[in-house]
Every structure is written in structure tokens, then in C-alpha cells.
Design a protein around this motif. Structure first.
Motif, PDB file in Angstrom:
ATOM      1  N   VAL A 143       0.770  -1.193   0.056  1.00  0.00           N
ATOM      2  CA  VAL A 143      -0.013   0.006   0.066  1.00  0.00           C
ATOM      3  C   VAL A 143       0.826   1.087  -0.059  1.00  0.00           C
ATOM      4  N   ARG A 144       0.879   1.891  -1.146  1.00  0.00           N
ATOM      5  CA  ARG A 144       1.678   3.144  -1.331  1.00  0.00           C
ATOM      6  C   ARG A 144       1.394   4.383  -0.707  1.00  0.00           C
ATOM      7  N   GLN A 160       4.066  -4.315   2.776  1.00  0.00           N
ATOM      8  CA  GLN A 160       4.277  -3.007   3.581  1.00  0.00           C
ATOM      9  C   GLN A 160       3.297  -2.025   3.340  1.00  0.00           C
ATOM     10  N   SER A 162       3.227   2.037   3.297  1.00  0.00           N
ATOM     11  CA  SER A 162       4.121   2.988   3.092  1.00  0.00           C
ATOM     12  C   SER A 162       3.651   4.354   3.928  1.00  0.00           C
ATOM     13  N   ALA A 163       4.721   5.251   4.366  1.00  0.00           N
ATOM     14  CA  ALA A 163       4.416   6.453   4.894  1.00  0.00           C
ATOM     15  C   ALA A 163       3.360   7.144   3.956  1.00  0.00           C
ATOM     16  N   GLY A 164       2.510   7.915   4.486  1.00  0.00           N
ATOM     17  CA  GLY A 164       1.551   8.608   3.637  1.00  0.00           C
ATOM     18  C   GLY A 164       0.557   7.808   3.140  1.00  0.00           C
ATOM     19  N   ARG A 180       4.176   1.850   7.952  1.00  0.00           N
ATOM     20  CA  ARG A 180       4.734   3.085   7.968  1.00  0.00           C
ATOM     21  C   ARG A 180       3.768   3.977   8.119  1.00  0.00           C
ATOM     22  N   ASP A 199       6.173  -4.678  12.244  1.00  0.00           N
ATOM     23  CA  ASP A 199       7.338  -3.702  12.534  1.00  0.00           C
ATOM     24  C   ASP A 199       6.605  -2.184  12.505  1.00  0.00           C
ATOM     25  N   GLN A 201       6.155   1.141  12.687  1.00  0.00           N
ATOM     26  CA  GLN A 201       6.767   2.719  12.457  1.00  0.00           C
ATOM     27  C   GLN A 201       5.788   3.615  11.856  1.00  0.00           C
ATOM     28  N   GLU A 203       2.782   6.642  11.287  1.00  0.00           N
ATOM     29  CA  GLU A 203       2.547   7.779  11.564  1.00  0.00           C
ATOM     30  C   GLU A 203       1.642   8.103  12.368  1.00  0.00           C
ATOM     31  N   LYS A 223      11.009  -3.067  14.667  1.00  0.00           N
ATOM     32  CA  LYS A 223      11.331  -4.618  14.119  1.00  0.00           C
ATOM     33  C   LYS A 223      10.950  -5.623  15.073  1.00  0.00           C
TER      34      LYS A 223
END
Lengths: 241, 268
Positions: A143-144, A160, A162-164, A180, A199, A201, A203, A223
Motif C-alpha cells: 500500500v503506497r 508493507q 508506506s508512509a503517507g 509506516r 514492525d 513505524q 505515522e 522490528k
């Protein structure tokens, strides 16, 4: 005892079968319901049920709301709402202590349908379909950033986030990779919803509207697989395993 | 059928046009008939990098509008007769392009060419969308810094959801990472993200690392794709990228600092 500890309102959801009627023949309805109850007595006995008259009203088939409610009660079902009724049906239901449901369904957990009369058949054709719980939404691609995913169920992501990116679910969220972006579980207020990831991380993480931003997550060990859940209105982050 | 390759990034100034010119030339040099299209309507640059700006008569927009045919607009490269350039219009804007017109041009080119390289404009608006829509492969050009990485990530999301392949539920676009303007010394000093950092965030198949190099600017000024400068580090790195794209196995180069050797020697 101070005032605030006597009661409070918490948002919550509960599941109830929705009985969609296609026929106004009480005898047939009674028969089919008894068959269904006999097939799963543990499930149906004393179960709340919501009945939906929209299909009948669409086809201008009149139904006796009072008879329907008393039939349901006789079969030890508890009508907890009427959906899709017209003004007089709703009024009648209210008089019999059955509240109105506006029909904002969340992917009806269990669906009971009693099939409408087939015009060409001499007898009532009845088919009862039983849907299972809404299956989890499964995502295998990353997921971008900038993408949003909404699941009216549980959400399982194997890649993963992603951030955003923003992922939301009415139920639990599982991310079998790095998280993220923003992850919001129990977005319709389910305080039992949980968030799992390998993991953390993120936002932002949130369960039933209670959230933490990455600022507050600094101390969380990275992690490592974790779960996040609500306890006393606070987000608890716990290492797994 | 041609393979359609989009060179994209989201962010500007990361080296899309340099990369487009280099890989188009690299593919053509390997004997594959290649066309490279400038999608940056209004900010035409590819013709400069390819050194054909004085030969532009008709452009991409003229072809889409039916004012010229493809053969009139395609410019044959002076260094390699397997390479053709379709320049963008400098006097129009991105709205002059449309999905149907772009599709027709690509279809016609597909009959004759082995590879079609689409040089995407920066951003995620119409120009970038049209450049990637028909792609089979995507080269995502990224610089080792956070904003470029995030923009690339955004672009990857668009590739995965808005392309023709995504809409028709076909096999998804093959995505490759090309890390450009890489400076190992600045990575070591912590000023830049490392290759590992970028890979961890984007998790993409890495096609190559292009070092920050004076050769790139020199090549742009001269109008000769840097891949033809075989002595330069950037030129060799692009040659590696093309070879890897075509299936050769080559070890990664240019990812260790020049000082690395001395540091090892003196334990610094």
C-alpha cells in the motif's frame, strides 16, 4: 461515589440477523423460520433480529406488522428494529416497542432472506440463504503513499504500508510487514478491534477513534511484532511472542 | 509488439530525462529499434539532451491532432540509426494530450519498434498519468533523499492502481528502481539515504545505481546521452542498467566511496 462513575455511554456495535421478507404470508414465514431455528437452535433462540420490509414495500405488498412482531416473539426471537417500513408500519412498530433502523447497514453480518413468491409457481417457493460473516479484506500488494484502503470487515495486508498511506477497517487490522503509514482499526467505534503488525513505524495508529501519533510511538521497539488494543480508553502497545 | 517503458519519479530534477535518453540510447546500441517520447509538453527538454533540438519540425501534439504523421515527426538520432525521438511541443500545455490520442500513437509505434521509452514529466497530474498509463515496465528514478523516496512511493501507488494494466486486471506493470545522483561519500557521512535505506522503504527490484557525476552535466550540455561516454562512471552505470534490464547479470558498481579504500587502510 462521584457522579461520573455511575454510568457512561460508549460507542459500540452488535451483530443481529437481518430478516428480509419477500412474502406477506405469515404461515409460510412461520414455517420457514421454524425450519431455520430447528437447524441452529443455539444460534436463533432468544436472538435479536432486525426485520426489513423494503422489498415488500417496493412491490407494494402489504404486511401486518403487528402479526409479524408477535410471530417473531412467539418463536423466541427478539425484534430489535424495523427497517424499510413506511410511516404507518414504523408507527405500529414503535407502539409495540420496536425501534426504527435507518438502514445504515455495515455489511449485514448475517442475512436471512425469505424468498418472494414466484409468480408462475402455484406454490410458494422459498429459499433461505444464510450469509456468513463478512470475510476479511486481503491485500497482497504494497500500500503506497497516497493510497487509501477501507475495509468494512477485518483487513489483512501481507505487504508493507508506506508512509503517507492510510488503512482503515471496521474490524481488526493485520499487517504482516512494516507499517509506516496511518492505520485506523475499529473505525465505526468497535473498541474490541485490535491492530497487529510486524514492525511498527506508523505515522498514526487508532482504535475506535483513540489515537497515537509517531511522536508518542518513539519509545516502541522497532522490528518486533506488536499488537495494539484498547484498555480503559488507552492504547496499549504490546510486544508479541 | 513493442515493450513500453515509462521513466517516472513524481519528483522533478531527479534525472528522468537523462535516464530516458541514456536507456533509449543503450537499448538502441544493443541493436533494438527504439523510440523515445517526450511527454513533458510545454517544458520540452529531451530534444536538448539528445542533441536534436535544431531538427524539430513536428511534434507529439501535431501527431495526436492529425496535423502531421508519425514519420514526419520522428527524428532519427545522429549517433545511432536504431533510435528515434518524438519531441514534445514547447508551445502547448499538457491538456493538448489525451488518452485516446496517446494510445493511437503508441499502437502505431508498436508495429515498428521493439522498445518505446516514455519520458514522464514531474508531478502526478495529466502528463505523468498519460506517460505511465500504457506502460509495461516502469523505471522509477529516485534520488537518495526522503522527499524523492516518498514521491516515488506515491508514483508506485499510481502505477499499481491507475494504469491500463491495473484497470484491465492484467499482469501489473513491472517496476524497477533506479537510484540516481548517488554520492557514496555523502551517504557515509549521513547526509544522504543509503541504498539499503531506500530499498527498505520502497522494496523494489533494483536495476542500478547511477553515481552523482560531472559527466551527466557535460553530456547534457553537449546533447549526447551520457551512456555514450563510455569512460565515465555514470555512462558505465547506465550501460549496466540497460544490460540488467535485458536480462544480463552484472555486479553493482559505484556504491562504495573512493575514500573507502583509504579508510580501510588507516582504520578511519
Amino acid at each position: 461515589m462521584n457522579q461520573s462513575s455511575i454510568l457512561d455511554f460508549r460507542s459500540g456495535t452488535f451483530f443481529a440477523p437481518v430478516l428480509v421478507l419477500y412474502s406477506n404470508n405469515m404461515e409460510m414465514i412461520s414455517q420457514r423460520l421454524q425450519d431455520k431455528i430447528a437447524s441452529a437452535p443455539g444460534f436463533f433462540s432468544n436472538s435479536p433480529v432486525l426485520f426489513d420490509l423494503s422489498e415488500l414495500n417496493k412491490n407494494d405488498i402489504k404486511v401486518d406488522v403487528e402479526a409479524l412482531i408477535s410471530l417473531l416473539r412467539k418463536l423466541s426471537l427478539f425484534p430489535v428494529g424495523i427497517r424499510g417500513g413506511d410511516a404507518s408500519q414504523e408507527k405500529r412498530a414503535l407502539e409495540l416497542s420496536v425501534p426504527l433502523d435507518s438502514g445504515r447497514s455495515r455489511g449485514d453480518a448475517i442475512l436471512l432472506e425469505i424468498q418472494k413468491q414466484d409468480d408462475t409457481a402455484s406454490e410458494f417457493q422459498t429459499v433461505v440463504r444464510e450469509a456468513v460473516r463478512t470475510p476479511a479484506m486481503m491485500i497482497t500488494q504494497p500500500v503506497r503513499s497516497g493510497q487509501r484502503v477501507y475495509a468494512a470487515s477485518d483487513l489483512v495486508i501481507l505487504a508493507q504500508v508506506s508512509a503517507g498511506a492510510e488503512i482503515m477497517a471496521e474490524g481488526n487490522i493485520h499487517v504482516y510487514n512494516t507499517l509506516r503509514g496511518r492505520a485506523l482499526a475499529g473505525v465505526q467505534g468497535d473498541i474490541e478491534a485490535r491492530l497487529f503488525c510486524l514492525d511498527l513505524q506508523a505515522e498514526l495508529i487508532s482504535i475506535a477513534g483513540i489515537y497515537k501519533t509517531s511522536e508518542d510511538l518513539k519509545e516502541v521497539s522497532r522490528k518486533k511484532p506488536v499488537q495494539v488494543y484498547l484498555r480503559d480508553q488507552a492504547l496499549i502497545i504490546e510486544e508479541l511472542g | 509488439m513493442a515493450r513500453i517503458v515509462v521513466v517516472t519519479s513524481g519528483k522533478g530534477g531527479v534525472g528522468k530525462t537523462t535516464t530516458s535518453a541514456a536507456i533509449a540510447m543503450g537499448l538502441a546500441k544493443k541493436g533494438h529499434k527504439t523510440a523515445v517520447i517526450d511527454f513533458d509538453v510545454g517544458l520540452r527538454n529531451l530534444d536538448l539532451i539528445m542533441g536534436c533540438e535544431r531538427r524539430v519540425v513536428y511534434d507529439f501534439v501535431n501527431v495526436i491532432n492529425g496535423e502531421a504523421n508519425l514519420n514526419q515527426a520522428l527524428i532519427r538520432d545522429k549517433n545511432c540509426n536504431q533510435l528515434y525521438i518524438l519531441p514534445a511541443s514547447q508551445t502547448r500545455d499538457k491538456d493538448a494530450l489525451n488518452l485516446e490520442g496517446v494510445g493511437k500513437v503508441l499502437e502505431e509505434l508498436s508495429k515498428d519498434f521493439k522498445y518505446i521509452v516514455c519520458d514522464s514529466p514531474a508531478g502526478i497530474e495529466k502528463g505523468a498519468y498519460l506517460a505511465m498509463y500504457y506502460a509495461d515496465d516502469a523505471f522509477v528514478v529516485t534520488n537518495p533523499e526522503v522527499s524523492s523516496v516518498r514521491d516515488s512511493d506515491r508514483m508506485l501507488g499510481i502505477l499499481a492502481s491507475k494504469s491500463r494494466r491495473a484497470e484491465l486486471n492484467m499482469e501489473p506493470i513491472k517496476e524497477y528502481l533506479l537510484l540516481s545522483r548517488y554520492d557514496p561519500e555523502r551517504v557515509e557521512s549521513g547526509e544522504m539515504l543509503s541504498l539499503e535505506d531506500v530499498q527498505e522503504i520502497l522494496s523494489l527490484h533494483l536495476l542500478g545505481v547511477i553515481p552523482e557525476s560531472k559527466a551527466v552535466l557535460n553530456a547534457s550540455n553537449a546533447g549526447i546521452p551520457v551512456v555514450l561516454d563510455e569512460k565515465s562512471d555514470a555512462g558505465q552505470a547506465y550501460a549496466d542498467v540497460v544490460a540488467r534490464y535485458l536480462g544480463e547479470k552484472r555486479p553493482l558498481r559505484f556504491i562504495d566511496g573512493k575514500k573507502g579504500f583509504f579508510r580501510k587502510l588507516f582504520g578511519g
